[in-house]
Design a protein around this motif. Structure first.
Motif, PDB file in Angstrom:
ATOM      1  N   HIS A  85       0.818  -1.221   0.000  1.00 49.44           N
ATOM      2  CA  HIS A  85       0.000   0.000   0.000  1.00 49.44           C
ATOM      3  C   HIS A  85       0.851   1.270   0.000  1.00 49.44           C
ATOM      4  N   ILE A  88       1.850   2.249  -3.425  1.00 49.18           N
ATOM      5  CA  ILE A  88       0.804   2.926  -4.205  1.00 49.18           C
ATOM      6  C   ILE A  88       0.768   4.397  -3.804  1.00 49.18           C
ATOM      7  N   MET A  89       0.764   4.626  -2.501  1.00 54.97           N
ATOM      8  CA  MET A  89       0.622   5.995  -2.012  1.00 54.97           C
ATOM      9  C   MET A  89       1.809   6.865  -2.395  1.00 54.97           C
ATOM     10  N   ASP A  90       3.008   6.276  -2.336  1.00 54.84           N
ATOM     11  CA  ASP A  90       4.210   7.057  -2.666  1.00 54.84           C
ATOM     12  C   ASP A  90       4.551   6.961  -4.146  1.00 54.84           C
ATOM     13  N   ARG A  91       3.769   6.267  -4.890  1.00 59.55           N
ATOM     14  CA  ARG A  91       4.003   6.053  -6.319  1.00 59.55           C
ATOM     15  C   ARG A  91       5.383   5.446  -6.548  1.00 59.55           C
ATOM     16  N   LEU A  93       8.152   2.893  -7.601  1.00 63.27           N
ATOM     17  CA  LEU A  93       8.243   1.909  -8.681  1.00 63.27           C
ATOM     18  C   LEU A  93       9.210   0.789  -8.345  1.00 63.27           C
ATOM     19  N   ASN A 107      -2.029  -0.431  -9.881  1.00 59.91           N
ATOM     20  CA  ASN A 107      -2.432  -0.018  -8.541  1.00 59.91           C
ATOM     21  C   ASN A 107      -3.559  -0.856  -7.959  1.00 59.91           C
ATOM     22  N   MET A 111      -3.331  -2.928  -4.584  1.00 54.01           N
ATOM     23  CA  MET A 111      -4.227  -2.571  -3.490  1.00 54.01           C
ATOM     24  C   MET A 111      -4.885  -3.806  -2.909  1.00 54.01           C
TER      25      MET A 111
ATOM     26  N   ILE B 489      -9.286   3.547  -6.300  1.00 50.75           N
ATOM     27  CA  ILE B 489      -7.930   3.360  -6.821  1.00 50.75           C
ATOM     28  C   ILE B 489      -7.922   3.436  -8.343  1.00 50.75           C
ATOM     29  N   GLU B 490      -7.079   4.282  -8.867  1.00 51.52           N
ATOM     30  CA  GLU B 490      -6.979   4.409 -10.317  1.00 51.52           C
ATOM     31  C   GLU B 490      -5.553   4.118 -10.774  1.00 51.52           C
ATOM     32  N   GLU B 491      -5.452   3.639 -11.998  1.00 51.90           N
ATOM     33  CA  GLU B 491      -4.111   3.426 -12.561  1.00 51.90           C
ATOM     34  C   GLU B 491      -3.564   4.780 -12.976  1.00 51.90           C
ATOM     35  N   GLU B 492      -2.260   4.872 -13.101  1.00 49.54           N
ATOM     36  CA  GLU B 492      -1.700   6.166 -13.458  1.00 49.54           C
ATOM     37  C   GLU B 492      -0.671   6.019 -14.565  1.00 49.54           C
ATOM     38  N   ARG B 496       5.202  10.226 -13.106  1.00 51.58           N
ATOM     39  CA  ARG B 496       4.461  10.503 -11.886  1.00 51.58           C
ATOM     40  C   ARG B 496       5.098  11.644 -11.129  1.00 51.58           C
ATOM     41  N   LYS B 504      -4.107   7.958  -2.751  1.00 49.75           N
ATOM     42  CA  LYS B 504      -3.626   7.983  -1.383  1.00 49.75           C
ATOM     43  C   LYS B 504      -4.808   7.904  -0.418  1.00 49.75           C
ATOM     44  N   VAL B 507      -6.424   4.415  -0.325  1.00 43.34           N
ATOM     45  CA  VAL B 507      -5.644   3.448   0.445  1.00 43.34           C
ATOM     46  C   VAL B 507      -5.821   3.703   1.940  1.00 43.34           C
TER      47      VAL B 507
END
Ligand SMILES: Cc1cc2nc3c(=O)[nH]c(=O)nc-3n(C[C@H](O)[C@H](O)[C@H](O)COP(=O)(O)OP(=O)(O)OC[C@H]3O[C@@H](n4cnc5c(N)ncnc54)[C@H](O)[C@@H]3O)c2cc1C
Lengths: 324, 716
Positions: A85, A88-91, A93, A107, A111, B489-492, B496, B504, B507
């Motif tokens: 998680h 995802i929040m911090d993007r 990779l 994502n 999740m 939640i969406e893909e991006e 970024r 965020k 989550v």
């Protein structure tokens, strides 16, 4: 086991850690092949397993019992779930040098995989009895609350340092505490000693995060590449920054103004970093880190299991000189 | 001079006049005091939301509103670029419109209604201090033109707006500077007869480098006049409100062709915005605060009239009740604090941290402004059009199920109510705003479909301790709210920058809700969390399978149904089987599981149909198909099998990986397959129904037997 395990003085703990791997992999398995692959991914990348080790240390002799190993694996599982998680929040990779789950599968999948592991961990603590169940639920709630508080305070330059430390204690301290408390519970450790461990966990959590933050700043100072100070750009200000802002000096006003800007340019970031490095905020943060370590070690005096106390003291001390 | 009143109300704004009117109607001797003589103006946007209109009508001042300018909805413009319209039309009651009515008239109409009801109004009474009798407020010291005057009463109501002297005097809190400030002016404008309020969010500073916690509005007042203004939610060092106002007016002059006109000819007039409500600081012995004096202003839109009226009504009710019972007056302030706190839980919120929490929500609302995901849709509406301009009520899963309950369902209702209260209590401290979700649904007394309903209805088959049942039901609701959160939640894209606040938030919210759910589970002492885990595991696996088959037009019906069964059925089965275990009727578990499975499939197919046939239906509800990500639905699969041009169009859309939902709707419609899908949904509903008909009749099972058909009844 891993070189990071150097702080552990109890040989049995190494043995327990050996048993942990397969148990953990078993716990992340699923009858649904598509989910199984994703759920096992981060666990298979390894890691320091610091929380399970703490659980074993707190438990003391007999920690290789399967029940204890399972408990340790559950704590690690909550941690792993939070990594899915966090990325995802911090993007993020990359995780442990490999593609993060979100980078690999997107994502949405990251999740639900993280959530599945979180649920799995909770379900596994059910078998450990009502007290353990309660501890696990409370710690998880605190972990989430800490993250929530941190996000609420994004871009908040007014956050008092004490409140910031509270957030960290929730966020980082909660799983350390769960590890120690579960270990103590299963190992039949008495009430007073468990309380000492609980206090220690808080200080260790703070020390852990503070040393991480200091490493980040120093790392950024060394590189100043494009991606530097991602945290600052996201409005997450670590202790040194908050100390600088609170110092009431001229530089604090300048930094506040910079942080209030809509989008930080690279120049902005460099300017802020220079001001930080020239101030006394970093030495002051180091002092606070040292105090946390000291207080953590102080709490250990109450422990009768000396090898546990020594191990945990080593762990705390190692926070002072962490390098990447 | 000593005067005796039952109640003194300080301030004759909406809050004070409403309180005084209701007290007087109940035969209570009330002094309504204001320092100004009326009619007086008040700095305000003059916007009355539908809920304000309703409250005003209930207070009997409807006739005075007749010539006010009518409003159909709100247009929110984000960053001057993206906009959204929220229509009041979807509100399912008589008051589905707003009004713009100058305060100089509104406040006087209310004041006169209070006088007509028997309140004694006096102007020229300027509040100076409170009078005490030991620890209890016993009256008010006023300054008049001539002298100081002390007036005694059994109860004092502070309705003196955003001024804080009364806080200091009552020691309720230290009088801090007001958190916000707003300014308005009247202008003439060629588009003053529009029927939409316009709100611009957020504004920036003159150099455009700081985004300010602010908003601007253009409210058409009719007769060629608009009310324009700006509000700032907190003090910022790099901008002041008058500059902000001038810039906004300049911008609107360009965009809307403003010219000075109306009262004051565009001259700005400002007042503080108090949105620092805290139930604890809203009353003390002998004193109740209402309206702005209690900090009841929305931290999102700056509106406060409806809260002023509502808190006034609540204060009056409490006082009437307490005056009627000897000794009760001593607890009036406690009762008021409790009721007020409950009513506005989550809307506004106590303490210092509140401003921070709103900011997080602001970030999220702003960055998900274009997203149609249900979680953001709900969030947006809760914040920007709180009275729910078509909020949850629009969605199918929020349809009222009360008519399905047979007589004698009181225990079921009571438990549901408890679940609601527990849910609110568990969220309120840390996510106050979320408790609105719950309260919104409940204020109407409606029962909406959620796992706790299914669970508690099934539990009527067994025994089980009430406490445990309620805890388990709460845990279920929390877990499913988490799924709702995850839908955000969406893909991006690969590049970024900055924070994706939507992701965020999803989550954080989901994890938080689940952690709370497990706290309830940990009280249960059953394998509740294992059961939840197993169901979610299957649902997630189904979801991954579905994603793996995204864009796969070769997907067969059988495989698709298997995926649906894996993904959705467990979520319907879980409440049923968990009920069997918590209520000690394990032998019923298989039947209940079959019921849940069939119900789930009929629900999901119905949802798919609704999505395709009802354009107003929320585009991607949690149970609906996420077409944008290439997932196929049964109607799509059936349509692809036909030899029609519609099928070809659908195929092309999927092959080019670009789904236009409107086009898809039309194409599927042209294929003429909807009836067969409807038939299937009906089949599953019938199956569920039959499971229930074969077992013992309880209030719960009667309800469950009616549910499947009801869930389909909304289909056109
Ligand atoms: C610029 C601006 C725009 C706004 N726009 C909107 C909007 O469009 N829609 C909306 O719903 N809300 C809006 N609000 C909020 C709304 O104005 C308030 O929430 C509402 O007026 C609160 O009503 P009240 O009765 O509590 O207080 P008020 O309306 O402020 O009434 C207080 C009364 O107390 C009297 N008083 C004050 N001090 C004393 C004293 N010492 N002694 C005796 N009497 C005293 C005053 O004369 C006044 O009559 C806006 C606010 C501002 C500042």
């Amino acid at each position: 086991m891993s070189p990071e395990g150097g702080w552990i003085e109890n040989a049995e703990v190494y043995e327990a850690l050996e048993r942990l791997g397969p148990v953990l992999m078993d716990m992340v398995s699923s009858d649904h092949p598509s989910l199984a692959e994703r759920a096992a991914y981060l666990a298979s990348l390894g890691g320091k397993r610091i929380r399970p080790a703490m659980l074993f240390v707190a438990h003391g002799s007999g920690c290789t019992r399967i029940e204890v190993v399972r408990a340790a694996a559950s704590v690690e599982l909550i941690h792993l779930a939070s990594l899915y998680h966090d990325d995802i929040m911090d993007r993020g990779l990359l995780r442990r040098g490999f593609a993060s789950a979100n980078a690999k599968w997107g994502n949405a999948t990251a999740m639900l995989t993280g959530t599945f592991l979180f649920l799995r961990a909770q379900a596994l603590t059910e078998a450990l009895g009502p007290r353990a169940r309660k501890l696990a639920a409370t710690s998880a709630a605190e972990l989430c609350l800490g993250q929530l508080r941190e996000s609420e305070n994004a871009y908040n330059t007014e956050l008092p340092a004490e409140d910031h430390l509270e957030v960290i204690a929730l966020k980082t301290g909660s799983l350390f505490r769960l590890a120690l408390q579960l270990g103590a519970l299963l190992g039949g450790v008495g009430r007073a000693e468990t309380e000492a461990l609980t206090r220690y966990a808080r200080h260790l959590g703070l020390a852990f995060q503070l040393s991480d933050d200091l490493l980040d700043i120093e790392g950024d100072a060394a590189t100043t590449g494009k991606e530097t100070l991602a945290d600052i750009r996201a409005g997450v200000y670590s202790l040194p920054w908050l100390l600088l802002i609170r110092s009431g000096k001229e530089s604090s006003e300048i930094v506040k103004r910079i942080f209030a800007r809509n989008r930080l340019s690279d120049g902005d970031v460099r300017e802020a970093l220079t001001l930080l490095l020239c101030s006394d905020a970093i030495p002051r943060a180091r002092d606070i880190l040292a105090a946390q370590i000291r207080q953590g070690i102080d709490a250990l005096h109450f422990l009768s299991d000396r090898s546990a106390a020594n191990s945990l003291a080593n762990l705390a001390t190692s926070m002072a000189g962490r390098t990447r | 001079m000593k005067e005796g009143w039952d109640v003194i109300v300080i301030g004759a704004g909406p809050a004070g006049s409403a309180t005084a009117m209701l007290l007087a109607k109940a035969g209570i001797k009330v002094l309504l005091a204001d320092r100004k003589s009326f009619p007086r103006d008040k700095s305000c946007g003059d916007g009355l939301t539908p809920y304000s209109v309703r409250l005003l009508n209930e207070l009997g001042v409807g006739p005075a509103l007749e010539d006010a300018h009518r409003i159909k909805g709100v247009r929110v413009v984000m960053h001057g670029r993206r906009m959204r319209d929220f229509s009041y039309g979807a509100l399912g009651n008589d008051y589905n419109y707003g009004l713009v009515m100058p305060r100089v008239r509104l406040d006087d109409a209310l004041r006169q209604a209070a006088i007509a009801a028997g309140a004694h109004f006096e102007s020229g009474l300027d509040y100076q201090d409170l009078l005490w009798n030991e620890e209890r407020v016993a009256g008010v010291k006023f300054r008049t033109a001539a002298c100081m005057r002390s007036v005694h009463a059994s109860m004092v109501v502070g309705a003196n707006g955003a001024a804080t002297a009364i806080w200091r005097d009552s020691k309720l809190r230290s009088p801090k500077a007001s958190p916000g400030f707003a300014i308005r002016g009247y202008f003439s404008c060629p588009r003053a007869n529009r029927d939409m309020l316009a709100i611009a969010l957020p504004l920036t500073d003159s150099t455009n480098s700081y985004v300010l916690p602010s908003y601007g509005w253009v409210f058409p007042a009719g007769d060629g006049i608009v009310n324009i203004g700006v509000g700032l939610f907190e003090d910022v060092p790099y901008e002041n409100i008058s500059n902000l106002y001038s810039r906004f007016v300049a911008r609107m002059t360009r965009e809307e062709g403003l010219a000075p006109g109306g009262v004051g000819n565009g001259k700005p007039w400002g007042a503080p915005l108090r949105f620092d409500f805290s139930p604890d600081a809203s009353a003390c012995p002998g004193l109740l605060l209402v309206g702005d004096a209690a900090g009841l202003v929305s931290p999102f839109t700056g509106e406060g009239i409806s809260y002023a009226l509502e808190s006034g009504r609540l204060a009056a009710e409490v006082i009437v009740r307490c005056l009627a019972t000897s000794g009760a007056l001593y607890f009036a302030h406690e009762e008021y604090k409790f009721l007020l706190g409950h009513k506005f839980a989550g809307y506004f919120e106590a303490g210092q941290k509140s401003a921070r929490r709103y900011q997080l929500l602001w970030h999220v609302i702003e960055s998900t402004f274009d997203s149609e995901r249900p979680v953001y849709d709900v969030l947006r509406r809760l914040a920007l059009v709180p009275e729910g301009a078509g909020s949850l009520s629009q969605q199918k899963f929020a349809r009222d199920l009360t008519p399905l309950l047979p007589p004698g369902s009181l225990p079921l209702r009571r438990r549901l109510f408890k679940v609601g209260a527990r849910l609110v209590a568990s969220l309120r401290n840390d996510w106050p705003f979320l408790s609105r979700l719950e309260i919104e649904g409940r204020t109407s007394g409606a029962i909406v479909f959620r796992p706790s309903v299914l669970f508690l209805a099934c539990a009527t088959l067994g025994s089980g301790q009430e406490e445990k049942l309620v805890n388990a039901a709460t845990a279920l609701d929390l877990s499913y709210l988490a799924i709702f959160a995850q839908s955000g939640i969406e893909e991006e894209p690969a590049i970024r920058n900055g924070v994706n606040w939507g992701n965020k938030f999803s989550v954080l919210l989901s994890d938080f809700l689940l952690s709370r759910a497990f706290e309830f589970c940990s009280e249960l002492g059953r394998n509740a969390s294992s059961q939840i885990m197993i169901s979610f595991e299957s649902a997630y696996a189904g979801s991954i399978d579905q994603q793996n088959d995204a864009w796969n037009i070769g997907l067969g019906r059988r495989k698709h149904l298997a995926q649906l069964r894996r993904k959705y059925a467990p979520l319907f089965v879980l409440p049923c089987t968990l009920a069997a275990s918590v209520a000690h009727v394990s032998k019923m578990a298989p039947t209940l599981a079959r019921y849940g499975g069939a119900l789930g499939l009929s629900y999901v197919l119905t949802e798919d149909l609704q999505q395709l046939t009802d354009p107003g239906h929320v585009a991607s509800s949690v149970l609906g198909t996420d077409y944008a990500s290439g997932v196929l639905s049964l109607p799509v699969i059936e349509a692809l099998k036909t030899k029609t041009t519609g099928a070809k169009r659908i195929r092309d859309m999927y092959l080019s990986r670009a789904i236009d939902i409107e086009e898809l709707r039309k194409a599927i419609f042209d294929c003429g397959v909807l009836e067969s899908v409807r038939e299937m949904a009906r089949g599953y509903a019938g199956r569920a129904e039959r499971e229930m008909e074969m077992i013992t009749k309880t209030t719960g099972t009667t309800f469950l037997a009616r549910l499947p058909r009801h869930s389909m009844s909304g289909l056109n």
